[in-house]
Design a protein around this motif. Structure first.
Motif, PDB file in Angstrom:
ATOM      1  N   ARG A  69      91.439 121.460 109.618  1.00  0.00           N
ATOM      2  CA  ARG A  69      92.646 122.414 108.802  1.00  0.00           C
ATOM      3  C   ARG A  69      92.792 121.333 108.266  1.00  0.00           C
ATOM      4  O   ARG A  69      92.196 120.243 108.273  1.00  0.00           O
ATOM      5  CB  ARG A  69      93.890 122.977 109.439  1.00  0.00           C
ATOM      6  CG  ARG A  69      93.989 122.181 111.214  1.00  0.00           C
ATOM      7  CD  ARG A  69      95.500 122.176 111.405  1.00  0.00           C
ATOM      8  NE  ARG A  69      95.598 121.817 112.885  1.00  0.00           N
ATOM      9  CZ  ARG A  69      96.651 121.857 113.305  1.00  0.00           C
ATOM     10  NH1 ARG A  69      97.621 123.217 113.298  1.00  0.00           N
ATOM     11  NH2 ARG A  69      97.314 121.742 114.269  1.00  0.00           N
ATOM     12  N   GLY A  70      93.753 121.239 107.257  1.00  0.00           N
ATOM     13  CA  GLY A  70      94.409 120.201 105.964  1.00  0.00           C
ATOM     14  C   GLY A  70      95.175 119.431 106.904  1.00  0.00           C
ATOM     15  O   GLY A  70      95.829 119.584 108.029  1.00  0.00           O
ATOM     16  N   PRO A  71      95.793 118.901 106.226  1.00  0.00           N
ATOM     17  CA  PRO A  71      96.927 117.787 106.382  1.00  0.00           C
ATOM     18  C   PRO A  71      98.660 118.455 107.146  1.00  0.00           C
ATOM     19  O   PRO A  71      98.632 120.017 106.350  1.00  0.00           O
ATOM     20  CB  PRO A  71      97.248 116.366 105.378  1.00  0.00           C
ATOM     21  CG  PRO A  71      96.837 117.110 104.603  1.00  0.00           C
ATOM     22  CD  PRO A  71      95.720 118.450 104.589  1.00  0.00           C
TER      23      PRO A  71
END
Length: 95
Positions: A69-71
């Motif tokens: 997942r992204g930040p």
């Protein structure tokens, strides 16, 4: 009198422990808790971030690659709310 009573109890415990068998205890536990010869069904992943939940989970026969997942979003505080921060296990609340 109390000393003799304690010695008798210790002797009873010692005799009981001598009768114990680790192998029998392990076999009993395994036979009591075993679930069969088949592996259990896999646990279906449920995305708690998705607001629309399926009533019946859909299982894919083909393994799906897990993506990273992204930040994480930067938390913000509304005016008048306390600021909260955690750095390396140290927590700080600033009012």
């Amino acid at each position: 009198m109390i000393f003799i009573s304690l010695l008798q109890k210790y002797e009873e415990i010692r005799k009981s422990l001598e009768k114990c068998s680790i192998e029998k205890d392990i076999d009993f536990f395994v036979n009591l808790r075993k679930t069969g010869s088949l592996a259990p069904a896999p646990v279906v992943y449920e995305n708690y971030y998705n607001t629309q939940r399926n009533a019946t989970p859909v299982r894919s026969p083909v393994p799906v690659a897990i993506s990273r997942r992204g930040p994480l979003p930067t938390p913000t505080s509304a005016p008048g709310e306390a600021d909260y921060a955690t750095v390396d296990g140290y927590s700080l609340i600033h009012h």
